[in-house]
Design a protein around this motif. Structure first.
Motif: not given
Length: 710
Positions: A615-629
């Protein structure tokens, strides 16, 4: 003479006592929710017919200690019931109260009923029947701890049933309570009376019946005292005939004296029908009118205003009610100078929205609800004065917030129009005491209230919130129905995406020529992170001719910008099926459809570990914290970002860029460790923060990451 108990609403006892004295009762003593008194038979009939605030009259037969059910039975059995009524009468027992031994009112009523029947069988050899639907007599038992009072209800059905109201508006006042409010208001008979939210007309009808001297019980068909052996028909007919004559005599001298407005035409027709049945329609001028636009009724120069606006226990939303009370206060101060206003409400906080200082303050109870009636003197100059004469009203109660908001609106509205954006932040906790974020979405306002610290009293927090809503309406002229309230508190993981409602009302907005769909009500976040606006624009500018990857894609707004900017292909990955469908709709709004645009429902971390391609361009904006089931492991952006970068490096073209954003306060990027992975990082947070978020430089942080040798 016999002893009686007149029952009324809490806090109306003294008013009822005055009324009974005027009607001829003696030995009057106010008690909890009632008044005890002595009266002969004719005086009792007069009180039943003429009392406007009593709901029942109880003929007291006995008072005795009630330690257990045997005491209750014995006390009831000791009364010579056949002395008062025959076995042919149908009865029912109304039991009020409980104690440690008698914990159920139905059980208490059963013991009293058994005692009455056993008494009849012993003395009269016959027994009365029980009829729950249409009894001839109601036996009344009231229990206060270990003290019992037993008697006969002289009325039957409650005296609030005057016979004129067959229909009512929503949450109506009882007629007896309405009459009490009219008397408490201090209204003088020689002043016109105006109710700007009259509903089914109860307050005005009760007042009109007072001035016309119409006995409130005149239309009543049945009275329980008629079923007693002691009933004196001659005396009763004399009392009734005198009341009938008096009402007809006084009708001649009464002119139009009362005015009622309401914004519901159907309810207004009910009010007219009620007034017609009460015999006072010709005294009341009803008109269809909204509070926000009302002016003085024709024929009302100065006088007394009485009103029972909705107060949230049964009706209305918080925002709508704040607006309603605010508008009512404005209209009273500007259109009714020189008049007196008595406003009855179950919310002292809402009454504060009137921004008027009360001359008198009466605490009352409407059923189980604590209420208050406040009376305001509006001077000829529109300034409220206290009973000491000092000016106290100030329209600048929340002037600091109002001024700040007005400046922000003037500044940002023009800026947004030039930029071509319809969604932006107007205010972000600029003043500590008004701790909210206010966002505009076209013609809608979203207020995000930050939870107040524990040391801030709840009442103070509510008052500040009312200030906020009132001033937003004043400053922006936004319709209160277009204001959405949310409460934001610190949450972990994907909790920021939790559902708040199921309204499913979507709004299409424009941002830099890109069409996007937002949902202002169903979730805490709206589907569009306003603070990421500059990042989205940058992605659109960088995406031309590139394969674009959007991880933790949410509603795909970054993907839309990349596609509109000319990306060769887009891939959007998110764990939520709902948000991926939303992302697809956003793409379709902008005409971006086709196989080159992929939407993948997956755990982003798990997908990354197995992903392939470049990929020539990647955007990632993850959660600060996650404990999803749905995730087998937890994710912490500060702890795990380097692991993310290791995976992303495999997918990044030699000259490609990763735009990495997150909202963790004081996030620290270890550039040395990043270099050891073969990557180079540049902090662009300062230029990624939009103009409308400029006072919060730590709203998010943003990095451009490339190959070290790129």
């Amino acid at each position: 003479m016999n002893q009686y108990l007149a029952i009324t609403s809490h806090c109306l006892e003294n008013l009822l006592a005055e009324e009974l004295e005027q009607l001829g009762a003696s030995n009057i003593k106010p008690v909890n929710a009632g008044v005890r008194f002595l009266a002969d038979q004719q005086t009792l009939y007069t009180c039943c017919l003429w009392s406007r605030t009593a709901s029942r009259f109880i003929f007291i037969l006995s008072e005795f200690d009630v330690r257990d059910d045997m005491d209750l039975y014995s006390g009831a059995f000791a009364i010579n019931w056949p002395q008062y009524f025959s076995s042919e009468k149908r009865i029912i027992v109304d039991f009020k109260g409980t104690n440690q031994k008698i914990r159920n009112s139905q059980y208490g009523a059963l013991k009293v009923k058994d005692a009455i029947i056993d008494c009849f069988l012993k003395i009269a050899s016959d027994r009365p029947s029980i009829d729950r639907e249409q009894p001839d007599l109601r036996i009344y038992m009231r229990l206060f701890g270990q003290k019992g009072l037993l008697g006969i209800d002289m009325v039957g059905g409650s005296l609030h049933q005057r016979g004129y109201r067959t229909e009512a508006g929503v949450a109506p006042l009882r007629e007896t309570h309405a009459a009490g409010l009219v008397k408490k208001s201090g209204w003088s008979f020689d002043h016109p009376l105006f109710d700007p939210m009259c509903g089914s007309g109860t307050l005005l009808i009760e007042a009109a019946m007072m001035i016309a001297q119409i006995a409130p019980g005149l239309k009543r068909k049945r009275w329980s005292f008629e079923s007693l052996k002691s009933f004196n028909r001659e005396k009763w007919m004399e009392v009734h005939a005198r009341a009938t004559f008096q009402s007809q005599k006084n009708r001649v001298t009464c002119g139009t004296h009362f005015f009622g407005f309401d914004n519901d035409a159907r309810v207004l027709e009910i009010a007219k029908s009620n007034a017609q049945r009460a015999g006072v329609l010709d005294l009341i001028q009803f008109e269809l009118c909204d509070t926000s636009t009302m002016t003085k009724p024709v024929g009302f120069e100065t006088g007394h205003i009485i009103c029972n606006p909705p107060y949230g226990k049964r009706l209305g939303s918080t925002i709508g009610l704040i607006s309603l009370y605010t508008q009512l206060g404005v209209q009273l101060k500007t259109k009714f100078k020189g008049s007196i206003a008595s406003i009855y409400s179950g919310s002292d906080e809402l009454l504060s929205c009137l921004r008027m200082r009360a001359n008198s303050n009466y605490k009352l109870r409407n059923g189980a609800l604590d209420c208050v009636m406040k009376t305001y003197q509006i001077t000829a100059r529109g300034e409220e004065i206290t009973d000491t004469g000092s000016k106290t009203y100030s329209s600048n109660m929340a002037s600091g917030f109002s001024n700040r908001l007005r400046k922000k609106v003037q500044k940002l509205d023009k800026w947004a129009k030039r930029q071509g954006i319809e969604c932006y932040r107007l205010y972000d906790a600029d003043l500590p005491e008004y701790n909210v974020a206010i966002d505009r979405y076209k013609d809608f306002i979203v207020i995000q209230e930050y939870v107040a610290p524990k040391e801030v009293p709840a009442a103070k927090a509510r008052l500040r919130l009312q200030d906020i809503v009132r001033e937003i309406i004043n400053v922006t002229s936004i319709n209160e129905n277009n204001i959405i309230m949310k409460v934001r508190e610190k949450k972990k993981g994907n909790n920021q995406y939790q559902k708040l409602s199921t309204a499913k009302r979507f709004l299409e907005v424009v941002e830099y020529g890109v069409n996007l769909e937002v949902n202002l009500e169903d979730y805490l976040d709206t589907g569009l992170f306003l603070d990421n606006r500059n990042i989205r624009k940058m992605l659109g500018e960088k995406a031309k001719g590139k394969d674009f990857l959007n991880l933790f894609g949410y509603t795909g707004t970054a993907t839309v910008y990349a596609a509109v900017g000319g990306a060769k292909s887009t891939t959007t990955v998110d764990m939520s099926k709902t948000y991926l469908a939303w992302a697809e709709r956003n793409m379709k709004f902008n005409g971006k459809v086709g196989r080159q645009h992929r939407f993948i429902q997956a755990d982003c971390l798990k997908w990354l570990s197995k992903a392939y391609g470049q990929y020539g361009l990647i955007f990632i904006d993850p959660p600060t914290f996650s404990n999803s089931k749905r995730m087998k492991v937890t994710f912490d952006v500060q702890r795990d970002y380097l692991n993310l970068m290791w995976y992303l490096k495999r997918l990044l073209c030699p000259n490609g860029e990763i735009i990495f954003s997150n909202n963790k306060h004081n996030f620290k990027m270890n550039l040395k460790s990043l270099n050891e992975l073969g990557l180079f990082g540049q902090n662009i947070s300062e230029r990624s923060i939009p103009f409308d978020f400029e006072r919060n430089k730590q709203m998010h942080n943003c990095w451009i990451i490339t190959h070290k040798d790129g």
